[in-house]
Enzyme design. Structure first.
Site, PDB file in Angstrom:
ATOM      1  N   ASP A 169       0.869  -1.173   0.000  1.00  0.00           N
ATOM      2  CA  ASP A 169       0.000   0.000   0.000  1.00  0.00           C
ATOM      3  C   ASP A 169       0.911   1.229   0.000  1.00  0.00           C
ATOM      4  O   ASP A 169       2.080   1.166   0.385  1.00  0.00           O
ATOM      5  CB  ASP A 169      -0.917  -0.020   1.230  1.00  0.00           C
ATOM      6  CG  ASP A 169      -2.079   0.964   1.093  1.00  0.00           C
ATOM      7  OD1 ASP A 169      -2.158   1.678   0.079  1.00  0.00           O
ATOM      8  OD2 ASP A 169      -2.902   1.017   2.029  1.00  0.00           O
ATOM      9  N   SER A 170       0.329   2.345  -0.439  1.00  0.00           N
ATOM     10  CA  SER A 170       1.122   3.552  -0.658  1.00  0.00           C
ATOM     11  C   SER A 170       1.361   4.359   0.606  1.00  0.00           C
ATOM     12  O   SER A 170       2.297   5.150   0.665  1.00  0.00           O
ATOM     13  CB  SER A 170       0.381   4.437  -1.654  1.00  0.00           C
ATOM     14  OG  SER A 170      -0.942   4.690  -1.189  1.00  0.00           O
ATOM     15  N   GLY A 171       0.470   4.216   1.592  1.00  0.00           N
ATOM     16  CA  GLY A 171       0.506   5.100   2.750  1.00  0.00           C
ATOM     17  C   GLY A 171      -0.459   6.254   2.589  1.00  0.00           C
ATOM     18  O   GLY A 171      -0.619   7.072   3.490  1.00  0.00           O
ATOM     19  N   GLY A 172      -1.121   6.324   1.434  1.00  0.00           N
ATOM     20  CA  GLY A 172      -2.126   7.357   1.191  1.00  0.00           C
ATOM     21  C   GLY A 172      -3.211   7.336   2.266  1.00  0.00           C
ATOM     22  O   GLY A 172      -3.897   8.332   2.474  1.00  0.00           O
TER      23      GLY A 172
ATOM     24  N   CYS B 207      -6.848 -26.676  11.005  1.00  0.00           N
ATOM     25  CA  CYS B 207      -5.566 -25.970  11.097  1.00  0.00           C
ATOM     26  C   CYS B 207      -4.626 -26.667  12.088  1.00  0.00           C
ATOM     27  O   CYS B 207      -5.059 -27.476  12.904  1.00  0.00           O
ATOM     28  CB  CYS B 207      -5.777 -24.499  11.466  1.00  0.00           C
ATOM     29  SG  CYS B 207      -5.860 -24.169  13.233  1.00  0.00           S
TER      30      CYS B 207
ATOM     31  N   GLY C 218     -11.295   4.043   0.554  1.00  0.00           N
ATOM     32  CA  GLY C 218     -12.281   4.912   1.187  1.00  0.00           C
ATOM     33  C   GLY C 218     -13.492   4.211   1.752  1.00  0.00           C
ATOM     34  O   GLY C 218     -14.520   4.843   1.981  1.00  0.00           O
TER      35      GLY C 218
ATOM     36  N   GLN D 240     -11.917   6.359  -5.237  1.00  0.00           N
ATOM     37  CA  GLN D 240     -12.487   6.972  -4.028  1.00  0.00           C
ATOM     38  C   GLN D 240     -13.927   7.400  -4.333  1.00  0.00           C
ATOM     39  O   GLN D 240     -14.503   6.988  -5.327  1.00  0.00           O
ATOM     40  CB  GLN D 240     -11.608   8.153  -3.586  1.00  0.00           C
ATOM     41  CG  GLN D 240     -10.237   7.721  -3.074  1.00  0.00           C
ATOM     42  CD  GLN D 240     -10.307   7.002  -1.728  1.00  0.00           C
ATOM     43  OE1 GLN D 240     -11.301   7.076  -0.999  1.00  0.00           O
ATOM     44  NE2 GLN D 240      -9.244   6.282  -1.381  1.00  0.00           N
TER      45      GLN D 240
ATOM     46  N   ASP E 287      -7.679  -7.164   1.964  1.00  0.00           N
ATOM     47  CA  ASP E 287      -6.706  -7.266   3.049  1.00  0.00           C
ATOM     48  C   ASP E 287      -7.380  -6.726   4.289  1.00  0.00           C
ATOM     49  O   ASP E 287      -8.257  -5.879   4.199  1.00  0.00           O
ATOM     50  CB  ASP E 287      -5.455  -6.427   2.756  1.00  0.00           C
ATOM     51  CG  ASP E 287      -5.703  -4.957   3.011  1.00  0.00           C
ATOM     52  OD1 ASP E 287      -5.434  -4.488   4.140  1.00  0.00           O
ATOM     53  OD2 ASP E 287      -6.192  -4.259   2.106  1.00  0.00           O
TER      54      ASP E 287
ATOM     55  N   CYS F  50     -12.311 -27.039  12.381  1.00  0.00           N
ATOM     56  CA  CYS F  50     -11.152 -26.462  11.705  1.00  0.00           C
ATOM     57  C   CYS F  50     -10.021 -27.483  11.620  1.00  0.00           C
ATOM     58  O   CYS F  50      -9.737 -28.191  12.588  1.00  0.00           O
ATOM     59  CB  CYS F  50     -10.683 -25.226  12.469  1.00  0.00           C
ATOM     60  SG  CYS F  50      -9.226 -24.442  11.765  1.00  0.00           S
TER      61      CYS F  50
ATOM     62  N   ASP G 267      -3.183   7.998  -3.086  1.00  0.00           N
ATOM     63  CA  ASP G 267      -4.586   8.423  -3.191  1.00  0.00           C
ATOM     64  C   ASP G 267      -4.925   9.281  -1.987  1.00  0.00           C
ATOM     65  O   ASP G 267      -4.152   9.365  -1.027  1.00  0.00           O
ATOM     66  CB  ASP G 267      -5.523   7.201  -3.245  1.00  0.00           C
ATOM     67  CG  ASP G 267      -5.457   6.361  -1.974  1.00  0.00           C
ATOM     68  OD1 ASP G 267      -4.350   6.247  -1.401  1.00  0.00           O
ATOM     69  OD2 ASP G 267      -6.487   5.816  -1.546  1.00  0.00           O
TER      70      ASP G 267
ATOM     71  N   CYS H 248      -5.869 -26.218  15.782  1.00  0.00           N
ATOM     72  CA  CYS H 248      -7.063 -26.957  16.191  1.00  0.00           C
ATOM     73  C   CYS H 248      -6.849 -28.467  16.186  1.00  0.00           C
ATOM     74  O   CYS H 248      -7.561 -29.192  16.875  1.00  0.00           O
ATOM     75  CB  CYS H 248      -8.244 -26.566  15.300  1.00  0.00           C
ATOM     76  SG  CYS H 248      -8.752 -24.847  15.587  1.00  0.00           S
TER      77      CYS H 248
ATOM     78  N   HIS I  86      -4.544 -19.800  13.736  1.00  0.00           N
ATOM     79  CA  HIS I  86      -5.921 -20.256  13.568  1.00  0.00           C
ATOM     80  C   HIS I  86      -6.790 -19.204  12.863  1.00  0.00           C
ATOM     81  O   HIS I  86      -7.524 -19.531  11.922  1.00  0.00           O
ATOM     82  CB  HIS I  86      -6.583 -20.650  14.896  1.00  0.00           C
ATOM     83  CG  HIS I  86      -8.057 -20.743  14.730  1.00  0.00           C
ATOM     84  ND1 HIS I  86      -8.667 -21.836  14.128  1.00  0.00           N
ATOM     85  CD2 HIS I  86      -9.032 -19.823  14.949  1.00  0.00           C
ATOM     86  CE1 HIS I  86      -9.957 -21.590  14.012  1.00  0.00           C
ATOM     87  NE2 HIS I  86     -10.207 -20.376  14.510  1.00  0.00           N
TER      88      HIS I  86
HETATM   89  N1  PRF Z   1      -6.433   4.010   0.492  1.00  0.00           N
HETATM   90  C1  PRF Z   1      -5.238   3.351   0.662  1.00  0.00           C
HETATM   91  N2  PRF Z   1      -5.101   2.342   1.545  1.00  0.00           N
HETATM   92  C2  PRF Z   1      -6.177   1.988   2.279  1.00  0.00           C
HETATM   93  C3  PRF Z   1      -7.425   2.612   2.146  1.00  0.00           C
HETATM   94  C4  PRF Z   1      -7.572   3.676   1.196  1.00  0.00           C
HETATM   95  O1  PRF Z   1      -8.628   4.277   0.991  1.00  0.00           O
HETATM   96  C5  PRF Z   1      -8.280   1.986   3.064  1.00  0.00           C
HETATM   97  C6  PRF Z   1      -9.687   2.307   3.326  1.00  0.00           C
HETATM   98  N3  PRF Z   1     -10.427   1.204   3.806  1.00  0.00           N
HETATM   99  C7  PRF Z   1      -7.522   1.003   3.722  1.00  0.00           C
HETATM  100  N4  PRF Z   1      -6.259   1.026   3.236  1.00  0.00           N
HETATM  101  N5  PRF Z   1      -4.189   3.724  -0.069  1.00  0.00           N
HETATM  102 ZN    ZN Z   2      -8.058 -23.773  13.666  1.00  0.00          ZN
END
Ligand code: PRF
Ligand code: ZN
Length: 384
Positions: A102-105, A318, A228, A201, A278, A316, A156, A321, A347
């Site tokens: 992910d970008s950190g946006g 796993c 978003g 978005q 995720d 389960c 973003d 379990c 688990h």
């Molecule tokens: N933008 C980015 N990462 C994210 C989100 C987003 O809007 C969200 C929103 N649920 C989680 N992680 N870049």
């Molecule tokens: Zn389990």
């Protein structure tokens, strides 16, 4: 795992393996620089290049195909060039499979860090030591080029869930300008096998969302995410957004919903044709004592588990379990043994991957309607 073989389709190729005739659900195979990903696919969160407490082989055992890391965190600790010189993210964490960053946006738009935003980027204070930093579409791609993930998310602007329509529109339009910049730069900055995904978005405003999907689709990213969401809006509105917007996202590109969700959210998103997710829920809940099962969720600290010799989830398969009791997990938790967190995380991740794999197999086998109805019944019966 993780090896590209002669004759594999080019990274970015999406094969649609099966489509459910009664819903928008589909199952695909996405080719990356580190092998194929079977979708729908849940990605565990390993922000700093580790899913807390687990070895790479344990991630394989629980069913993880792709690990999510965060370019923002890795940019500040230990730094993109350090990751590059230590073998890139795959060598650094010794994970041979696909990685997405992910970008950190999302992190920099939390109220505590945001300083100033304009069309070329965002000034923020790091949550590490409060120092000032700047993030631009270019700086994010440069960090990702050094870190070396298979899938790169662009910068973003994710506004809060209760932002008004004009703020939503402004964030969406700024995200489009940043996306144009990223689309222009990506071929020069990223390696050819690194995929680059755009982020849609627009909150839960379907008109804004449609406009944004159409604007980003023109930029020909390798995949598209819904950002978003799960930022404080009502859950039915989030599910309505999946249902209305996912089918409108480019059919021949992977569709990813970021930071989602509960088992109910995953079911709703898969039904709507989303391919990737995720979420920190399985790993964070594990650390808080919450065990997720096909019978619902419980907290292992509860005194009633003191003498409970059943596995965490009797249904389960796993590695936890099949060997350990609830009483043992509770005992480890009460005594703060780090083994508790490892067992609970194994688990919970296994459960999440099973929840998604059951749907993937059903879509491919042609009985998704029945399996989705059975999972609906699981959710109705017990709270998740
Ligand atoms: N933008 C980015 N990462 C994210 C989100 C987003 O809007 C969200 C929103 N649920 C989680 N992680 N870049
Ligand atoms: Zn389990």
């Amino acid at each position: 795992l993780g090896r590209r073989s002669e004759g594999d389709p080019a990274p970015g190729t999406l094969e649609i393996v099966a489509e459910d005739p009664d819903s928008d659900a589909r199952s695909c195979r996405l080719w990356t620089g580190h092998g194929p990903v079977e979708t729908p696919c849940f990605m565990p969160v390993g922000t700093y290049g580790a899913v807390k407490g687990l070895l790479p082989e344990e991630l394989r055992t629980v069913g993880s195909q792709v690990v999510l890391a965060n370019a923002y965190h890795l940019t500040h600790r230990p730094g993109p060039e350090r990751v590059r010189s230590l073998g890139g993210i795959h060598g650094f964490m010794h994970w041979p499979g696909p990685v997405l960053t992910d970008s950190g946006g999302y992190q920099v738009f939390s109220l505590r860090s945001l300083q100033k935003i304009d069309d070329s980027g965002v000034d923020y204070r790091t949550h590490f030591d409060g120092s000032k930093a700047r993030m631009t579409p270019r700086s994010v791609l440069e960090a990702e080029a050094a870190i070396g993930p298979d899938i790169c998310m662009i910068l973003d602007h994710c506004p809060p869930g209760d932002a008004d329509r004009s703020a939503m529109r402004a964030a969406m339009e700024r995200t489009t300008r940043w996306a144009r910049e990223a689309a222009r730069l990506r071929r020069d900055i990223l390696r050819p096998e690194q995929l680059c995904f755009g982020i849609v978005q627009g909150g839960t405003d379907l008109e804004l969302r449609r406009e944004h999907v159409d604007a980003l689709a023109e930029l020909d990213f390798d995949g598209y995410a819904l950002g978003g969401l799960s930022v404080g809006e009502p859950i039915p509105k989030m599910h309505a957004t999946f249902a209305a917007i996912a089918p409108r996202m480019p059919k021949h590109k992977p569709r990813y919903v970021m930071g989602i969700g509960t088992p109910a959210d995953l079911l709703a998103a898969i039904r709507s044709g989303v391919d990737m997710f995720d979420c920190v829920i399985p790993s964070r809940h594990a650390r808080n004592g919450q065990i997720l099962t096909f019978q619902g969720r419980f907290n292992i600290r509860n005194g009633r588990f003191r003498t409970d010799d059943r596995p965490p989830d009797p249904d389960c398969a796993c590695p936890v379990c099949s060997r350990f009791s609830r009483a043992y997990l509770r005992h480890l938790h009460v005594h703060n043994d780090p083994l508790y967190v490892r067992l609970a995380t194994i688990h919970n991740l296994y459960f999440f991957h099973q929840w998604v794999a059951a749907q993937r197999q059903a879509i491919r086998a042609g009985n998704y309607a029945a399996v989705a109805a059975a999972l609906d019944a699981v959710l109705a019966e017990r709270r998740h």
